[in-house]
Design a protein around this motif. Structure first.
Motif, PDB file in Angstrom:
ATOM      1  N   GLY A 159     -12.931   8.437  -4.173  1.00  0.00           N
ATOM      2  CA  GLY A 159     -13.024   8.222  -2.703  1.00  0.00           C
ATOM      3  C   GLY A 159     -12.613   6.919  -2.294  1.00  0.00           C
ATOM      4  N   ARG A 160     -11.334   6.323  -3.077  1.00  0.00           N
ATOM      5  CA  ARG A 160     -11.129   5.059  -2.527  1.00  0.00           C
ATOM      6  C   ARG A 160     -10.027   5.321  -1.243  1.00  0.00           C
ATOM      7  NH1 ARG A 160      -7.771   0.685  -6.263  1.00  0.00           N
ATOM      8  NH2 ARG A 160      -7.154  -0.564  -4.622  1.00  0.00           N
ATOM      9  N   ALA A 161      -9.999   4.423  -0.341  1.00  0.00           N
ATOM     10  CA  ALA A 161      -9.282   4.577   0.838  1.00  0.00           C
ATOM     11  C   ALA A 161      -7.954   4.542   0.706  1.00  0.00           C
ATOM     12  CB  ALA A 161      -9.957   3.375   1.844  1.00  0.00           C
ATOM     13  N   GLY A 162      -7.003   5.287   1.235  1.00  0.00           N
ATOM     14  CA  GLY A 162      -5.760   5.094   1.020  1.00  0.00           C
ATOM     15  C   GLY A 162      -5.190   6.325  -0.003  1.00  0.00           C
ATOM     16  N   TYR A 163      -6.255   6.926  -0.887  1.00  0.00           N
ATOM     17  CA  TYR A 163      -6.105   8.038  -1.670  1.00  0.00           C
ATOM     18  C   TYR A 163      -6.412   9.407  -1.171  1.00  0.00           C
ATOM     19  CZ  TYR A 163      -4.752   3.820  -4.895  1.00  0.00           C
ATOM     20  OH  TYR A 163      -4.248   3.097  -5.222  1.00  0.00           O
ATOM     21  N   GLU A 164      -6.841   9.701   0.066  1.00  0.00           N
ATOM     22  CA  GLU A 164      -7.224  10.711   0.515  1.00  0.00           C
ATOM     23  C   GLU A 164      -6.439  11.946   0.266  1.00  0.00           C
ATOM     24  OE1 GLU A 164      -7.059   8.284   2.290  1.00  0.00           O
ATOM     25  OE2 GLU A 164      -8.830   7.328   2.713  1.00  0.00           O
TER      26      GLU A 164
END
Ligand code: PA5
Length: 462
Positions: free
Chosen positions: A444-449
């Motif tokens: 769930g890291r931002a930018g990897y959606e």
């Protein structure tokens, strides 16, 4: 200096089908090797070449800061806990295991000369991590968190847990139990270190993880447990001088690189086994496996052709793995090169008592364990050779900082030369990065959606 004996890869010894004509090949490749060595040395100071590791033996400043910090904190901590993975852990582990007295963590504080016990946490297993955190008194532990990128999920998740425990136990003073080794400018660990006021050490630019053992990544933990880092540096310098020789007949790293390359590409020996006959060198084989695998396993060559090259490294330990792997190496597919590491002088001479003389084990009495391990190494070498299996012997005089500095640096240069022979980029690791990025997405890291959605679809379909 370290010696390399490669007679048992020659056609004279193991025959045409499996061996190579060493003399002829050294002649064929003499100019290629000369140009590779000259080019590595010419390019090593240029930014973007990822060759700064060739200068680490001469980095007096880092050496000074490492030793100064180690002497400043000496006696303040019972334990040193190193958090890191891959290139940020393996070099330190290999050298600490080799250079500290065996069973270091079981020795009393006096026996350790006041230096801390050392623990490397290079995996994320909830059970072993919980056990370690329950066992260690973290308030009496110095935590060295090591990550070049500053955001590797395994290392940073460990760090987040440790930081929370430390802060609960020590309040604001928790920061004095942390020392971070990371990039000088970029990465989340650098940012956090500056915000929180941690002591930091720098991983220099253009030094990849698997080539970072002689930077603060390896030297700091070693100095913190009292290992003589100067002798390691002296070993690197002497080996570096020897390996600047552009004549293949005088350069053991070039010889070993070329032999591995030719046996792979001409004779199908695409598995390289490293088998030290010394328990203290067990983790040197782990370190080598990463160096060889990540550096040489590549899909494209430098010209953009799809090549999918890379010899597979395997770790083994003599004499233990004679009772596990040698059956396969002797009689299975003839697709391996076995690299032995032999130690001339062990620190101890251990006698076997003259008892049970009336039985079949009586012959052992009066001999030494030193004789036994050397006899085992000799017999394995002869039996592999009898089966026409290529094998190489690397001999070091002693397991000490000077010889380990030489050995690891020789392997680094050998790897760089092999990479040039395969015509690949030795210093990138897109395959590692891809796995890291997939983990970020799944967690769930931002930018990897975007990748997260794609990955969930694939996982569900598998
Ligand atoms: O050799 C490498 O580049 C890798 O094995 C890295 O060392 C490993 O992935 C850890 O990376 P980092 O030091 O950025 O946490």
């Amino acid at each position: 200096m370290i010696q390399l004996n490669c007679k048992n890869v020659s056609t004279e010894v193991i025959g045409e089908e499996h061996g190579i004509n060493i003399d002829a090949e050294f002649d064929n490749y003499k100019d290629v090797i000369k140009n590779i060595i000259a080019s590595l040395n010419q390019r090593k100071d240029k930014p973007g070449q990822w060759l700064q590791w060739m200068n680490l033996g001469y980095n007096e400043e880092t050496l000074w800061y490492v030793k100064e910090y180690a002497s400043m904190v000496q006696g303040r901590f019972e334990n040193l806990l190193v958090l890191g993975i891959g290139g940020s852990a393996l070099g330190g582990m290999a050298l600490a295991e080799a250079l500290l007295p065996p069973y270091w963590n079981f020795l009393s504080e006096d026996e350790r000369g006041g230096y801390p016990r050392i623990f490397f946490l290079d995996n994320i297993d909830p059970d072993s991590m919980t056990a370690l955190f329950n066992m260690l008194d973290l308030s009496k532990t110095l935590v060295n968190v090591i990550t070049k990128s500053g955001d590797t999920a395994e290392t940073m998740s460990q760090f987040m847990i440790v930081k929370n425990i430390l802060e609960k136990e020590l309040g604001d003073n928790y920061r004095y139990n942390i020392v971070a080794t990371t990039d000088k400018k970029v990465g989340i660990l650098r940012q956090i270190s500056e915000q929180e006021g941690y002591k930091t050490f720098v991983i220099p630019d253009d030094v990849g993880g698997r080539f970072s053992v002689f930077s603060a990544v390896g030297l700091l933990p070693l100095a913190l447990v009292g290992i003589d880092v100067d002798s390691i540096i002296n070993g690197i310098k002497d080996m570096d001088l020897a390996l600047k020789n552009t004549d293949i007949r005088e350069n053991i790293a070039a010889q070993n690189a070329l032999i591995h390359y030719l046996l792979d590409t001409k004779k199908g020996k695409n598995i390289s086994v490293l088998m030290p006959y010394s328990s203290r060198l067990k983790f040197v084989a782990d370190w080598f496996v990463q160096l060889w695998a990540e550096s040489l396993g590549k899909d494209n060559d430098k010209d953009g052709n799809s090549v999918n090259v890379g010899p597979t490294p395997v770790k083994a330990l003599g004499a233990t793995d004679q009772h596990s792997q040698i059956q396969l190496y002797n009689e299975g597919p003839n697709d391996k090169i076995i690299n032995f590491i032999r130690v001339k002088d062990f620190d101890n001479n251990l006698e076997i008592p003259k008892i049970f003389e009336y039985t079949g084990i009586g012959y052992l009495g009066g001999k030494t364990i030193n004789q036994l391990i050397n006899a085992e190494a000799d017999s394995t070498k002869v039996s592999l050779t009898d089966y026409s299996r290529p094998n190489i012997t690397i001999t070091i005089d002693k397991v000490d900082g000077y010889h380990l500095g030489q050995l690891l640096y020789m392997f680094e240069i050998q790897t760089a030369i092999a990479g040039e022979l395969y015509n690949i980029n030795t210093f990138n690791q897109p395959g590692v990065e891809q796995a890291k990025n997939y983990t970020y997405a799944l967690m769930g890291r931002a930018g990897y959606e975007g990748s997260a959605e794609m990955l969930r679809g694939k996982i569900a379909a598998l």
